[in-house]
Motif scaffolding. Sequence first.
Motif, PDB file in Angstrom:
ATOM      1  N   ARG A   1       0.830  -1.207   0.000  1.00  0.00           N
ATOM      2  CA  ARG A   1       0.000   0.000   0.000  1.00  0.00           C
ATOM      3  C   ARG A   1       0.860   1.251   0.000  1.00  0.00           C
ATOM      4  NH1 ARG A   1      -4.504  -2.099   4.376  1.00  0.00           N
ATOM      5  NH2 ARG A   1      -5.948  -3.061   2.849  1.00  0.00           N
ATOM      6  N   ARG A   2       1.973   1.206   0.743  1.00  0.00           N
ATOM      7  CA  ARG A   2       2.885   2.362   0.750  1.00  0.00           C
ATOM      8  C   ARG A   2       3.506   2.563  -0.631  1.00  0.00           C
ATOM      9  NH1 ARG A   2       3.768   0.928   6.221  1.00  0.00           N
ATOM     10  NH2 ARG A   2       5.286  -0.692   5.658  1.00  0.00           N
ATOM     11  N   ILE A   3       3.856   1.450  -1.297  1.00  0.00           N
ATOM     12  CA  ILE A   3       4.387   1.555  -2.667  1.00  0.00           C
ATOM     13  C   ILE A   3       3.355   2.221  -3.568  1.00  0.00           C
ATOM     14  CG2 ILE A   3       5.107   0.237  -4.694  1.00  0.00           C
ATOM     15  CD1 ILE A   3       6.218  -1.889  -2.802  1.00  0.00           C
ATOM     16  N   SER A   4       2.111   1.774  -3.478  1.00  0.00           N
ATOM     17  CA  SER A   4       1.046   2.317  -4.327  1.00  0.00           C
ATOM     18  C   SER A   4       0.825   3.799  -4.062  1.00  0.00           C
ATOM     19  CB  SER A   4      -0.249   1.528  -4.093  1.00  0.00           C
ATOM     20  OG  SER A   4      -0.070   0.173  -4.418  1.00  0.00           O
ATOM     21  N   GLU A   5       0.831   4.181  -2.795  1.00  0.00           N
ATOM     22  CA  GLU A   5       0.613   5.590  -2.446  1.00  0.00           C
ATOM     23  C   GLU A   5       1.774   6.452  -2.912  1.00  0.00           C
ATOM     24  OE1 GLU A   5       0.047   5.450   1.725  1.00  0.00           O
ATOM     25  OE2 GLU A   5      -1.923   4.463   1.618  1.00  0.00           O
ATOM     26  N   ASN A   6       3.011   5.996  -2.655  1.00  0.00           N
ATOM     27  CA  ASN A   6       4.191   6.796  -3.027  1.00  0.00           C
ATOM     28  C   ASN A   6       4.383   6.863  -4.535  1.00  0.00           C
ATOM     29  OD1 ASN A   6       4.780   7.271  -0.325  1.00  0.00           O
ATOM     30  ND2 ASN A   6       6.139   5.491  -0.157  1.00  0.00           N
ATOM     31  N   SER A   7       3.949   5.817  -5.244  1.00  0.00           N
ATOM     32  CA  SER A   7       4.134   5.812  -6.697  1.00  0.00           C
ATOM     33  C   SER A   7       3.305   6.897  -7.380  1.00  0.00           C
ATOM     34  CB  SER A   7       3.761   4.441  -7.266  1.00  0.00           C
ATOM     35  OG  SER A   7       2.368   4.204  -7.159  1.00  0.00           O
ATOM     36  N   ARG A   8       2.277   7.352  -6.734  1.00  0.00           N
ATOM     37  CA  ARG A   8       1.426   8.385  -7.330  1.00  0.00           C
ATOM     38  C   ARG A   8       2.032   9.782  -7.208  1.00  0.00           C
ATOM     39  NH1 ARG A   8      -2.723   5.826  -9.126  1.00  0.00           N
ATOM     40  NH2 ARG A   8      -3.363   3.875  -8.153  1.00  0.00           N
ATOM     41  N   LEU A   9       3.060   9.912  -6.374  1.00  0.00           N
ATOM     42  CA  LEU A   9       3.753  11.193  -6.272  1.00  0.00           C
ATOM     43  C   LEU A   9       4.672  11.370  -7.472  1.00  0.00           C
ATOM     44  CD1 LEU A   9       4.717  11.070  -2.474  1.00  0.00           C
ATOM     45  CD2 LEU A   9       2.750  12.227  -3.515  1.00  0.00           C
ATOM     46  N   ALA A  10       4.760  12.579  -7.989  1.00  0.00           N
ATOM     47  CA  ALA A  10       5.600  12.852  -9.155  1.00  0.00           C
ATOM     48  C   ALA A  10       7.071  12.648  -8.820  1.00  0.00           C
ATOM     49  CB  ALA A  10       5.366  14.280  -9.638  1.00  0.00           C
ATOM     50  N   PRO A  11       7.894  12.292  -9.816  1.00  0.00           N
ATOM     51  CA  PRO A  11       9.337  12.149  -9.563  1.00  0.00           C
ATOM     52  C   PRO A  11       9.944  13.447  -9.042  1.00  0.00           C
ATOM     53  CG  PRO A  11       8.737  11.278 -11.724  1.00  0.00           C
ATOM     54  CD  PRO A  11       7.537  12.002 -11.213  1.00  0.00           C
ATOM     55  N   ALA A  12      10.954  13.313  -8.195  1.00  0.00           N
ATOM     56  CA  ALA A  12      11.584  14.497  -7.606  1.00  0.00           C
ATOM     57  C   ALA A  12      12.468  15.219  -8.619  1.00  0.00           C
ATOM     58  CB  ALA A  12      12.413  14.089  -6.393  1.00  0.00           C
ATOM     59  N   ALA A  13      13.206  14.463  -9.427  1.00  0.00           N
ATOM     60  CA  ALA A  13      14.135  15.089 -10.374  1.00  0.00           C
ATOM     61  C   ALA A  13      14.130  14.411 -11.739  1.00  0.00           C
ATOM     62  CB  ALA A  13      15.551  15.088  -9.797  1.00  0.00           C
ATOM     63  N   ALA A  14      13.990  13.091 -11.757  1.00  0.00           N
ATOM     64  CA  ALA A  14      14.052  12.341 -13.016  1.00  0.00           C
ATOM     65  C   ALA A  14      12.722  12.439 -13.756  1.00  0.00           C
ATOM     66  CB  ALA A  14      14.404  10.886 -12.734  1.00  0.00           C
ATOM     67  N   SER A  15      12.716  11.918 -14.989  1.00  0.00           N
ATOM     68  CA  SER A  15      11.484  11.935 -15.777  1.00  0.00           C
ATOM     69  C   SER A  15      10.538  10.813 -15.372  1.00  0.00           C
ATOM     70  CB  SER A  15      11.820  11.811 -17.264  1.00  0.00           C
ATOM     71  OG  SER A  15      12.514  10.603 -17.520  1.00  0.00           O
ATOM     72  N   LYS A  16      11.083   9.705 -14.854  1.00  0.00           N
ATOM     73  CA  LYS A  16      10.261   8.575 -14.437  1.00  0.00           C
ATOM     74  C   LYS A  16      10.665   8.119 -13.037  1.00  0.00           C
ATOM     75  CE  LYS A  16       7.986   7.508 -18.377  1.00  0.00           C
ATOM     76  NZ  LYS A  16       6.512   7.371 -18.504  1.00  0.00           N
ATOM     77  N   LYS A  17       9.672   7.703 -12.275  1.00  0.00           N
ATOM     78  CA  LYS A  17       9.931   7.050 -10.995  1.00  0.00           C
ATOM     79  C   LYS A  17       9.917   5.549 -11.248  1.00  0.00           C
ATOM     80  CE  LYS A  17       8.304   8.683  -7.130  1.00  0.00           C
ATOM     81  NZ  LYS A  17       7.403   9.055  -6.005  1.00  0.00           N
ATOM     82  N   ILE A  18      10.957   4.862 -10.809  1.00  0.00           N
ATOM     83  CA  ILE A  18      11.112   3.446 -11.128  1.00  0.00           C
ATOM     84  C   ILE A  18      11.261   2.628  -9.855  1.00  0.00           C
ATOM     85  CG2 ILE A  18      12.542   1.726 -12.314  1.00  0.00           C
ATOM     86  CD1 ILE A  18      13.283   3.911 -14.305  1.00  0.00           C
ATOM     87  N   TYR A  19      10.457   1.585  -9.754  1.00  0.00           N
ATOM     88  CA  TYR A  19      10.541   0.649  -8.635  1.00  0.00           C
ATOM     89  C   TYR A  19      11.146  -0.661  -9.125  1.00  0.00           C
ATOM     90  CZ  TYR A  19       7.593   3.619  -5.678  1.00  0.00           C
ATOM     91  OH  TYR A  19       7.101   4.664  -4.929  1.00  0.00           O
ATOM     92  N   ILE A  20      12.246  -1.061  -8.516  1.00  0.00           N
ATOM     93  CA  ILE A  20      12.860  -2.359  -8.793  1.00  0.00           C
ATOM     94  C   ILE A  20      12.594  -3.233  -7.573  1.00  0.00           C
ATOM     95  CG2 ILE A  20      14.998  -3.604  -9.281  1.00  0.00           C
ATOM     96  CD1 ILE A  20      16.124  -1.006 -10.462  1.00  0.00           C
ATOM     97  N   ILE A  21      11.742  -4.241  -7.738  1.00  0.00           N
ATOM     98  CA  ILE A  21      11.338  -5.090  -6.610  1.00  0.00           C
ATOM     99  C   ILE A  21      11.920  -6.480  -6.827  1.00  0.00           C
ATOM    100  CG2 ILE A  21       9.403  -5.976  -5.261  1.00  0.00           C
ATOM    101  CD1 ILE A  21       7.716  -3.681  -6.320  1.00  0.00           C
ATOM    102  N   ASP A  22      12.913  -6.824  -6.029  1.00  0.00           N
ATOM    103  CA  ASP A  22      13.614  -8.105  -6.176  1.00  0.00           C
ATOM    104  C   ASP A  22      12.885  -9.197  -5.397  1.00  0.00           C
ATOM    105  OD1 ASP A  22      15.546  -9.776  -7.147  1.00  0.00           O
ATOM    106  OD2 ASP A  22      17.074  -9.218  -5.684  1.00  0.00           O
TER     107      ASP A  22
END
Length: 280
Positions: A108-129
Amino acid sequence: MSYQVLARRWRPKTFSEVVGQEHITRTLKNALKQGRLAHAFLFTGPRGVGKTSTARILARAVNCPHIGLKGESEPCNECETCKALIDDRELDVIEMDAASFRGIDDVRRISENSRLAPAAASKKIYIIDEVHMFTREAFNAFLKTLEEPPSHVIFILATTEAQKLPRTILSRVQRFDFKPLTPIDISNHLQKICNKEQWDVDEESLWLIAEHAEGALRDAEGLLDQVISYVGNHVKSDLTREVLGILPTELFANATDLIAERQMAVAPAFLDQLSAQGVD
């Protein structure tokens, strides 16, 4: 200055440096050139074959400003964005281990934070191992985000056990299957390392290490590190066998002869010889 192991020092920084996964790197490079990049990827395959390294390269390529300007598909690794990602200073690329963050609250935290715009880059990327470690409830919560992801987010999921992922998740990602590397690919890569590091390692030693690694390049680099630490910069196959615990080929020939010729009287001495070398 602390020593950096080979697996980290020789981690690929471009798609062209990824060993043995051309079927994947070519597809990703073409997708970048054509602007046809998916919003969610699944990188699956055995350990040590380049899944996380490729994910990091893709993260840099997506955000590297030089790609769009020059029509490239490889990250430049020289701009501030690429350097920040290489040094793990980029806030817009979040790398996490699902073995530690596997519950519904974590997702849920991932889902909520993913909706925030990137701070500096053009895309916000989640790498989940090791994403297969998510609980069933976590997968269900994550499904909604994969169905309707924000346009500024890309998810890269990595796992060694894709069969444990729900079909609903698999149907919403672009899947790439990483294959075990061949001994030829591994030994050629180890030869490049030895040439660069100015180590004198004979071809048989490199082949022994490549076969012992069982398709995992990271393991092979670790074994080469181990052999060099024990032997030094000049390595021969007999010492490599000793470090890796591999029996000399003549012992197998001797065992075959004893069995074929039914030399039972000699067997105890032969077994003692094996036991002295630490063989079960």
